[in-house]
Design a protein around this motif. Structure first.
Motif, short mmCIF file in Angstrom:
data_model
loop_
_atom_site.label_atom_id
_atom_site.label_comp_id
_atom_site.label_asym_id
_atom_site.label_seq_id
_atom_site.Cartn_x
_atom_site.Cartn_y
_atom_site.Cartn_z
N LYS A 52 -6.18 -15.72 11.66
CA LYS A 52 -5.23 -16.57 11.03
C LYS A 52 -5.68 -17.68 10.00
CE LYS A 52 -1.29 -18.67 10.45
NZ LYS A 52 -0.05 -17.70 9.76
N ALA A 53 -6.94 -18.19 10.31
CA ALA A 53 -7.58 -19.05 9.84
C ALA A 53 -8.29 -18.45 8.38
CB ALA A 53 -8.83 -19.75 10.41
N GLN A 98 3.86 -8.29 8.79
CA GLN A 98 4.87 -8.13 7.70
C GLN A 98 4.07 -8.85 6.33
OE1 GLN A 98 8.61 -9.65 9.18
NE2 GLN A 98 9.55 -7.25 9.32
N ALA A 99 3.60 -9.91 6.49
CA ALA A 99 3.18 -10.61 5.22
C ALA A 99 1.87 -9.69 4.93
CB ALA A 99 2.84 -12.04 5.60
N TRP A 100 1.11 -9.20 5.69
CA TRP A 100 0.10 -8.65 5.10
C TRP A 100 0.43 -7.08 4.81
CZ3 TRP A 100 -4.62 -8.09 3.71
CH2 TRP A 100 -5.59 -6.98 4.03
N ALA A 101 1.35 -6.41 5.14
CA ALA A 101 2.11 -5.29 4.50
C ALA A 101 2.40 -5.48 3.25
CB ALA A 101 2.92 -4.60 5.59
N GLN A 102 3.28 -6.55 2.89
CA GLN A 102 3.78 -6.99 1.61
C GLN A 102 2.87 -7.17 0.78
OE1 GLN A 102 6.42 -10.23 2.80
NE2 GLN A 102 7.89 -8.98 3.52
N GLU A 155 -0.34 -18.64 1.20
CA GLU A 155 0.58 -18.44 0.06
C GLU A 155 1.07 -16.82 -0.12
OE1 GLU A 155 0.17 -19.38 -4.54
OE2 GLU A 155 -0.26 -20.93 -3.13
N THR A 156 -0.07 -15.97 0.09
CA THR A 156 0.24 -14.43 -0.28
C THR A 156 0.26 -13.67 0.80
OG1 THR A 156 -1.85 -14.03 -0.63
CG2 THR A 156 -0.62 -14.89 -2.70
N GLY A 157 -0.51 -14.14 2.12
CA GLY A 157 -0.52 -13.16 3.26
C GLY A 157 -1.65 -12.40 3.23
N GLY A 158 -2.74 -12.57 2.30
CA GLY A 158 -4.08 -11.75 1.99
C GLY A 158 -4.84 -12.14 3.05
N ILE A 159 -5.70 -11.40 3.61
CA ILE A 159 -6.69 -12.09 4.64
C ILE A 159 -8.08 -11.46 4.07
CG2 ILE A 159 -7.57 -11.65 7.11
CD1 ILE A 159 -4.87 -10.83 7.80
N VAL A 160 -8.96 -12.54 4.01
CA VAL A 160 -10.31 -12.66 3.33
C VAL A 160 -11.22 -11.88 4.42
CG1 VAL A 160 -10.40 -14.25 1.83
CG2 VAL A 160 -11.11 -14.86 4.16
#
Length: 840
Positions: A468-469, A523-527, A474-479
């Motif tokens: 989560k951190a 869902q945010a990641w999928a979008q 803002e976009t749901g992208g995960i670094v």
């Protein structure tokens, strides 16, 4: 003489007077360790009798055939050793659950063994026996039964790793009578107890009493992994700390790394991929840092997160008292801030603050002025603005802002650093007390949504908080990681920028989030996935920026020397332009899983999926750079072809299940041809193993995913043969290398650590093959490699016992979550492997 307690289940305490030790109560668990012949059994038995505790001979936890082998010329291999250590850990946890102490013997020759048995178990202590080889050999020779060959003693001594100071083991020389040895152990277990509270002592007093016990302030019901003793020389050094000595704080737009010495050595503002304001991690203090610490150069240090939050508390224990440093980043604010609270716990402690602001990755020195109201300072350079507010007087010195102050028991002194844009007004003052409560509430509420109830719930929750951190809200992208250019080999050149979002993590991320109860984040990641890859299929990239950016141009930073000299420091990532066929499989499997899990309308993404398959049909027989993003030339990597097959397989399944209009017959033929070619050209029949690439003899740990993605069943002889080959050729100290870098496959100088996700994949394979004991032992071993606050980097150096690579690493934590769920029979390994058939 010591008096035996009346009950064996009493808590630890002791009284020492006139040289006599009275054992009042004891609940701790002692592991008596050392090579054979050091007297473990004799000493442990006597120690247990003095403490009134049960004693267990650790070797008796072996299966009977292994007990005989321990004393033969056929020693146990790494996997058998770890299986045995798991039994010892189970015994320990059983005693802890009962609330009783105990004494058990174990060789525990390696640091990794001892870490595994003690990590996260603060009531477990190692008593390490050592002595001259001649003495131990003579004792072995005198045994009438089960005498050990001298060569096996030499073998044990050759792999022996003596405890280091930070392990807090009790080191005992065995060249003395047993009663003297036991007496020394008891003295180490039972320090004098103060009869009254410690008085505050002036800093210049020549004789200071010992400090009181340090108890982190704030709720500490479920600390991540316990405490860690100070490491001395590293605390006062101007160089960055060991990678595992850092902890993470963040606000879901960016994050910072806080060292155990109280120094923030890495922070990119305002986003994860922005230029670093603090870059001492890749250089020294002159490249930007923010340190708050006692004036005492060698404090004892411990730290933990507040419950299941991202609020970090570091406690410094000095001769004058103790002080807590509470670090966090408020969530959901218009201007990102770092809040640091210095709270007196006992006595009066002299403190120092050193703030060196260096924008643009440590090169730009800002113009600093006092705020008009006198509450702090304002730093400006170009578009950047940073404002520091504190009631402590601040002054400029050598292009830095510094302060010296005292903190007394019960006092709390705030420091708040807020980011803004230089053309806008100064950011408003932050109510730090309200921000602390809101931040803790946010993280606790988020953590409590975790639906996993398995045996490793706390480890899973910490990894979920870490993911989560690393999420850009803002976009749901995960670094992939917070950092760039932390080396995969100490002093090496395998240094890459991981502050971007990889498609390779797509399916693992989606399934981990859903399985743990976080559908909104899934869902945010999928979008984010669908938006980022939208466009021409032939322009599909392996990674994107936080908002789907595509231009991730790689360049080297000439003014940063790199982490402890590991140059170059790279910004951007040229691998974004590589052809990696495996990402087609990952992307389409993620779309497939999202569709079947109801994360999006059934038809969402189907036209794009069709176009991707049409393009993949044209290119799947081409060589590519592969999952490891090699820079030594394209090859026909076996795993790349497997994932191309996954893309076709999931698309066929979708068309069949949801009745989509599709050229099913044509797709099935391509899928079957892929499968046949992989089994023919990617498999070495003589060695009974899949290989790294077609026609190659090299192995590759990515082949562990063959059964996990459903290409073949886990019990297929070819899969079993591949796992056995990897166990023989790619394992170091029980952990898995990606591949042998000496093969020059990647165009770089050889040498790197073990890749942690690969070892998690092996544990998943063990589970699917019903090798549950081995799966659990390997997983527990991997958990023991986390740092003291539960974080993992990308790799691990078994020899140096150091974490390596970018940190903290999302892929490692995703693998941890997925494996914990799979060992509980509800994870990605079970779901993705469904439908696997023996095939051709």
């Amino acid at each position: 003489m010591a008096q035996k307690p009346t009950e064996a289940t009493m808590s630890t305490a002791a009284v020492s007077t006139a040289g006599q030790v009275g054992i009042v109560e004891f609940r701790a668990i002692l592991i008596v360790a050392g090579v054979s012949g050091s007297g473990k059994t004799t000493i442990a038995t006597a120690l247990a009798q003095r403490l009134g505790l049960p004693f267990t001979e650790g070797s008796q936890l072996h299966p009977p055939p292994d007990i005989a082998r321990i004393h033969s010329a056929d020693p146990l291999d790494d996997r058998e050793q770890w299986s045995w250590l798991e039994k010892i850990a189970t015994w320990i946890d059983g005693r802890r659950q009962l609330g009783t102490g105990g004494v058990i013997t174990s060789p525990a020759l390696k640091r990794s063994h001892r870490d595994f048995l003690t990590r996260g178990r603060p009531d477990v202590r190692i008593v390490y026996l050592h002595g001259e080889r001649a003495l131990i050999a003579s004792r072995l020779a005198a045994r009438e039964e089960n005498s050990m060959l001298a060569s096996l003693l030499d073998l044990q001594l050759s792999i022996l790793e003596a405890p280091e100071p930070d392990e807090d083991s009790i080191l005992i020389d065995v060249n003395r009578p047993v009663e003297d040895i036991v007496a020394e152990i008891l003295l180490n277990l039972t320090p004098p107890v103060r009869e009254k509270p410690l008085d505050v002592v002036a800093r210049d007093h020549s004789e200071r009493p010992p400090p009181p016990p340090v108890i982190p302030c704030g709720p500490q019901t479920h600390p991540s992994t316990g405490t860690l003793a100070g490491r001395g020389p590293f605390i006062g050094s101007d160089l960055p700390l060991d990678i595992e000595d850092y902890a993470l704080i963040g606000d879901c737009t960016t994050a910072a790394l806080v060292g155990r010495n109280g120094s923030i050595d890495w922070l990119c503002w305002p986003r994860f991929d922005s230029g670093a304001l603090f870059a001492a991690l890749l250089g020294n203090s002159e490249h930007g840092r923010w340190r708050i610490s006692p004036a005492d150069p060698r404090p004892r240090t411990r730290r933990a997160y507040h419950d299941d939050t991202l609020v970090l508390e570091t406690v410094f224990d000095t001769a004058d008292g103790s002080v807590a440093l509470i670090d966090f980043m408020p969530i959901g604010r218009g201007d990102s801030s770092v809040v640091r609270l210095v709270k007196g716990r006992a006595g009066k402690v002299a403190m120092q603050m050193h703030l060196a602001l260096r924008f643009d990755y440590g090169v730009t020195v800002p113009w600093v002025t006092q705020l008009e109201d006198g509450s702090g300072v304002r730093a400006i350079a170009g578009a950047n603005q940073a404002v520091l507010r504190s009631p402590v007087p601040l002054e400029g010195k050598n292009f830095a802002t510094v302060a010296e102050f005292d903190v007394v028991e019960g006092e709390c002194i705030p420091f708040v650093l807020t980011r803004g844009q230089s053309h806008l007004p100064t950011p408003p003052e932050l109510d730090w007390n309200a921000a602390l409560q809101e931040t803790e509430s946010f993280w606790r509420d988020w953590s409590n949504r975790c639906s996993h109830l398995g045996p490793w719930r706390e480890a899973v929750k910490r990894s979920l908080v870490t993911l989560k951190a690393l999420t850009y809200a803002e976009t749901g992208g995960i670094v992939a990681a917070l950092t760039t250019s932390l080396p995969e080999q100490l002093g090496g050149k395998r240094n890459w920028d991981y502050r971007y979002c990889w498609l390779r993590d797509a399916t693992f991320t989606l399934m981990a989030l859903v399985s743990a109860g976080y559908r909104d984040e899934a869902q945010a990641w999928a979008q984010w996935l669908r938006r980022s890859v939208a466009g021409s299929p032939h322009q599909l990239q392996i990674m994107y920026g936080l908002s789907g950016e595509r231009q991730l141009i790689e360049w080297e930073v000439p003014w940063l020397p790199g982490y402890r000299g590991a140059a170059p420091v790279r910004i951007g990532n040229a691998a974004s332009a590589q052809l990696q066929l495996d990402v087609y499989g990952e992307l389409i499997d993620a779309i497939h899983q999202g569709r079947t899990l109801g994360l999006a309308p059934v038809g969402a993404g189907w036209p794009l999926q069709q176009k991707l398959i049409e393009h993949l049909e044209q290119i799947w027989e081409q060589p590519d750079e592969g999952i490891w993003e090699v820079r030594g030339g394209r090859r026909h990597f076996t795993f790349s072809k497997v994932m191309a097959w996954v893309a076709l397989d999931r698309t066929v399944r979708d068309a069949e299940q949801f009745k989509f209009s599709a050229p099913l017959e044509s797709w099935r033929k391509v899928r079957d041809r892929m499968h046949a070619m992989i089994c023919e050209r990617g498999f070495d029949t003589e060695r009974n193993t899949f290989t790294q690439s077609f026609g190659s003899s090299e192995l590759d740990a990515s082949l562990l995913l063959v059964p996990l993605v459903g290409f073949l069943p886990a019990d297929d002889p070819r899969v079993r043969g591949t796992i056995a080959a990897i166990e023989r050729e790619l394992m170091v100290d029980g952990l898995v290398l990606r591949y042998r870098t000496e093969s020059d496959i990647d165009g770089l100088a050889p040498g790197e650590g073990v890749f942690l996700p690969c070892s998690f994949w092996l544990a998943n394979n063990y589970k699917l093959q019903h090798r549950d004991t081995e799966a659990r032992a390997l997983f527990e071993r991997l958990l023991s490699l986390r740092n003291d606050v539960g974080l993992l980097a990308e790799e691990y150096d078994p020899k140096a016992r150091r974490q390596l690579g970018n940190f903290p690493q999302a892929f490692s934590h995703l693998a941890l979550i997925g494996t914990a769920l799979s060992l509980h029979d509800v994870g990605p390994a079970q779901r993705r492997s469904q439908g696997a058939k023996p095939g051709s």
